[in-house]
Design a protein around this motif. Sequence first.
Motif, PDB file in Angstrom:
ATOM      1  N   TYR A  47     -41.875 -11.081  -7.871  1.00 30.96           N
ATOM      2  CA  TYR A  47     -41.371 -11.979  -8.903  1.00 30.96           C
ATOM      3  C   TYR A  47     -42.018 -11.771 -10.270  1.00 30.96           C
ATOM      4  CZ  TYR A  47     -38.505 -14.931  -5.900  1.00 30.96           C
ATOM      5  OH  TYR A  47     -37.515 -15.401  -5.083  1.00 30.96           O
ATOM      6  N   PHE A  48     -43.287 -11.334 -10.260  1.00 32.30           N
ATOM      7  CA  PHE A  48     -44.066 -11.307 -11.500  1.00 32.30           C
ATOM      8  C   PHE A  48     -43.362 -10.589 -12.659  1.00 32.30           C
ATOM      9  CE2 PHE A  48     -47.301  -9.411 -14.270  1.00 32.30           C
ATOM     10  CZ  PHE A  48     -47.892 -10.561 -14.743  1.00 32.30           C
ATOM     11  N   PRO A  49     -42.873  -9.330 -12.450  1.00 30.38           N
ATOM     12  CA  PRO A  49     -42.244  -8.652 -13.602  1.00 30.38           C
ATOM     13  C   PRO A  49     -41.019  -9.394 -14.129  1.00 30.38           C
ATOM     14  CG  PRO A  49     -41.967  -7.380 -11.579  1.00 30.38           C
ATOM     15  CD  PRO A  49     -42.915  -8.476 -11.272  1.00 30.38           C
ATOM     16  N   PHE A  50     -40.245  -9.983 -13.209  1.00 37.01           N
ATOM     17  CA  PHE A  50     -39.033 -10.675 -13.655  1.00 37.01           C
ATOM     18  C   PHE A  50     -39.366 -11.992 -14.359  1.00 37.01           C
ATOM     19  CE2 PHE A  50     -37.819  -8.240  -9.819  1.00 37.01           C
ATOM     20  CZ  PHE A  50     -37.122  -7.256 -10.493  1.00 37.01           C
ATOM     21  N   VAL A  51     -40.410 -12.648 -13.871  1.00 42.63           N
ATOM     22  CA  VAL A  51     -40.846 -13.877 -14.548  1.00 42.63           C
ATOM     23  C   VAL A  51     -41.320 -13.539 -15.963  1.00 42.63           C
ATOM     24  CG1 VAL A  51     -42.590 -15.699 -14.536  1.00 42.63           C
ATOM     25  CG2 VAL A  51     -41.415 -15.097 -12.418  1.00 42.63           C
ATOM     26  N   GLN A  52     -42.052 -12.402 -16.076  1.00 40.57           N
ATOM     27  CA  GLN A  52     -42.519 -11.982 -17.398  1.00 40.57           C
ATOM     28  C   GLN A  52     -41.338 -11.699 -18.330  1.00 40.57           C
ATOM     29  OE1 GLN A  52     -45.746 -11.875 -18.588  1.00 40.57           O
ATOM     30  NE2 GLN A  52     -46.084 -12.984 -16.698  1.00 40.57           N
ATOM     31  N   LYS A  54     -38.340 -12.924 -18.084  1.00 41.55           N
ATOM     32  CA  LYS A  54     -37.665 -14.195 -18.411  1.00 41.55           C
ATOM     33  C   LYS A  54     -38.450 -14.959 -19.483  1.00 41.55           C
ATOM     34  CE  LYS A  54     -35.405 -18.071 -16.246  1.00 41.55           C
ATOM     35  NZ  LYS A  54     -35.065 -18.751 -15.022  1.00 41.55           N
ATOM     36  N   LEU A  55     -39.781 -14.972 -19.344  1.00 46.29           N
ATOM     37  CA  LEU A  55     -40.590 -15.661 -20.348  1.00 46.29           C
ATOM     38  C   LEU A  55     -40.468 -14.985 -21.705  1.00 46.29           C
ATOM     39  CD1 LEU A  55     -43.834 -16.405 -18.290  1.00 46.29           C
ATOM     40  CD2 LEU A  55     -42.094 -18.024 -19.043  1.00 46.29           C
ATOM     41  N   PHE A  56     -40.417 -13.638 -21.676  1.00 43.93           N
ATOM     42  CA  PHE A  56     -40.290 -12.875 -22.920  1.00 43.93           C
ATOM     43  C   PHE A  56     -38.969 -13.217 -23.624  1.00 43.93           C
ATOM     44  CE2 PHE A  56     -38.877  -8.939 -25.090  1.00 43.93           C
ATOM     45  CZ  PHE A  56     -39.865  -8.881 -26.053  1.00 43.93           C
ATOM     46  N   VAL A  57     -37.891 -13.242 -22.814  1.00 41.02           N
ATOM     47  CA  VAL A  57     -36.573 -13.565 -23.380  1.00 41.02           C
ATOM     48  C   VAL A  57     -36.565 -15.001 -23.915  1.00 41.02           C
ATOM     49  CG1 VAL A  57     -34.129 -13.909 -22.820  1.00 41.02           C
ATOM     50  CG2 VAL A  57     -35.346 -11.907 -21.963  1.00 41.02           C
ATOM     51  N   ALA A  58     -37.193 -15.912 -23.137  1.00 39.26           N
ATOM     52  CA  ALA A  58     -37.252 -17.311 -23.589  1.00 39.26           C
ATOM     53  C   ALA A  58     -38.021 -17.401 -24.900  1.00 39.26           C
ATOM     54  CB  ALA A  58     -37.923 -18.170 -22.521  1.00 39.26           C
ATOM     55  N   ASP A  59     -39.109 -16.590 -25.008  1.00 46.43           N
ATOM     56  CA  ASP A  59     -39.882 -16.552 -26.255  1.00 46.43           C
ATOM     57  C   ASP A  59     -39.024 -16.071 -27.406  1.00 46.43           C
ATOM     58  OD1 ASP A  59     -42.192 -17.589 -25.488  1.00 46.43           O
ATOM     59  OD2 ASP A  59     -43.341 -15.726 -25.397  1.00 46.43           O
ATOM     60  N   LEU A  60     -38.240 -14.998 -27.129  1.00 47.64           N
ATOM     61  CA  LEU A  60     -37.376 -14.442 -28.173  1.00 47.64           C
ATOM     62  C   LEU A  60     -36.350 -15.478 -28.631  1.00 47.64           C
ATOM     63  CD1 LEU A  60     -36.522 -10.773 -27.156  1.00 47.64           C
ATOM     64  CD2 LEU A  60     -37.994 -11.574 -28.989  1.00 47.64           C
TER      65      LEU A  60
ATOM     66  N   VAL B  18     -34.667 -14.954 -10.161  1.00 46.18           N
ATOM     67  CA  VAL B  18     -35.379 -15.378 -11.376  1.00 46.18           C
ATOM     68  C   VAL B  18     -34.473 -15.333 -12.606  1.00 46.18           C
ATOM     69  CG1 VAL B  18     -37.315 -14.837 -12.924  1.00 46.18           C
ATOM     70  CG2 VAL B  18     -37.583 -14.629 -10.458  1.00 46.18           C
ATOM     71  N   ILE B  19     -33.728 -14.227 -12.766  1.00 46.31           N
ATOM     72  CA  ILE B  19     -33.018 -14.008 -14.032  1.00 46.31           C
ATOM     73  C   ILE B  19     -31.508 -14.195 -13.914  1.00 46.31           C
ATOM     74  CG2 ILE B  19     -32.504 -12.297 -15.826  1.00 46.31           C
ATOM     75  CD1 ILE B  19     -35.256 -11.066 -15.239  1.00 46.31           C
ATOM     76  N   LEU B  20     -30.904 -13.526 -12.921  1.00 45.55           N
ATOM     77  CA  LEU B  20     -29.447 -13.446 -12.916  1.00 45.55           C
ATOM     78  C   LEU B  20     -28.757 -14.728 -12.451  1.00 45.55           C
ATOM     79  CD1 LEU B  20     -29.020  -9.811 -11.552  1.00 45.55           C
ATOM     80  CD2 LEU B  20     -28.872 -10.595 -13.899  1.00 45.55           C
TER      81      LEU B  20
END
Lengths: 263, 161
Positions: A47-52, A54-60, B18-20
């Motif tokens: 999950y870690f890379p995808f959470v990162q 998602k957080l990055f996109v949310a930050d953007l 998580v994303i999709l």
Amino acid sequence: MSWLGTLIARYPRNLHLATFVVAAAVLLSNATPVNRWVADIFLSGLYFPFVQVKLFVADLQGVAAENAKLREQLVTAQQRAIANAEAGRENIRLRSILGFTPPPGYVLVPARVVAVEGSPRVTEAMINRGGEAQVNVGQSVINEEGLVGRIKAVTARYATVELLTDPLNRVAARLASGRQMGIIKYDRESGLRLDNVPVLAPISIGDTIVTSGLGGVYPAGLLIGTVRAVDRPSEAYFATVAVDPAVSFVRLEELFVLRPSIE
Amino acid sequence: MRVLPYLLYLLILACYQVILAPLIAIGGVAFDLAALLACGVALYKTEMTSLWFGFFAGLVVAVAQPDLLGWHAVGLALIAVAAFHLRDRLNVESLSARLLLVTGGALVHQLAIILIDPSLRALPLLWQLAIPAAVYTTVAAFIFFLVKDRYITIQRVRELF
């Protein structure tokens, strides 16, 4: 240990099932911290890379929203700054007007220019004072710089000012120092000029010209402009006197109508 | 190296979770990729592969609820094994039969999720969550099988335009 290899080779399905049952039992029992470990491993591994991401996109997205908000604030601040600058300029103008006193027998009716007419040079201006403010046809209009013109037409709340730049306008004038008289009129080609001045009259560049008060239209002593050039043709009787108007007709804003006082 | 594709599937599942899923959810309902993958593996692989893949897919799905980890893993593993045996004994080959299998698998998995999680035990969730998710999964499975059976190919999509 060879027996274990033999067992695996002979009964792989049973071994799988047994392993599955043990793993399931451990996880279902919830008695050991295994569940937590497994969850941590999957969280940090899968999950870690995808959470990162998602957080990055949310930050953007947050940055984009913040950017839009800041742009809006910038536009508001710019508008406020422009309004403040305009208020500052108006303040300077009004301060210069404060010490301004009308000629004796007149009161000042303040007015604001709401429209101008004439092309290429402005010849008329509409002000936001009319009959309700006792503004009448023929009354003089000035600003802090000098004579602007006279009232040409009046409605209840508005009036039209015939400016000095209107070629049909005539003003009885004289030199402020030499007492030499003449007629101020506007020529489309040569601009404002003082007519009917004899060639031999003592007039020179820089002389101030004011209203003479003759004719009863304009009060005496209102500043019209200064002499820009004097041409004295030898064969002519009158000199050609070019005048720089005291008033800037391209930026008329606050005007004053000279209304005769009631008493 | 044989494990690598399944790790990739689990990675895709985590990415989906998580994303999709929030992006493609319709009315808050996303399709059940875990059930789709488990049934897909059951349709094309062995019983033990189905068992373990279902088990690990259950772990991936329930990673946020460590206390319920075992139930999710066992539930999805049993669905995968059941799908394998249905495919094996009923000779599931046609597109509609495979879709029916996936629909059943997704519906059972959604019911299992509702039953496992105490906070979700409510009857309205059956038609608000479980059935729509099963239908959505069927649609996704339909597209997946069309691609797998080469009814939809890049070449054909290009020819459309």
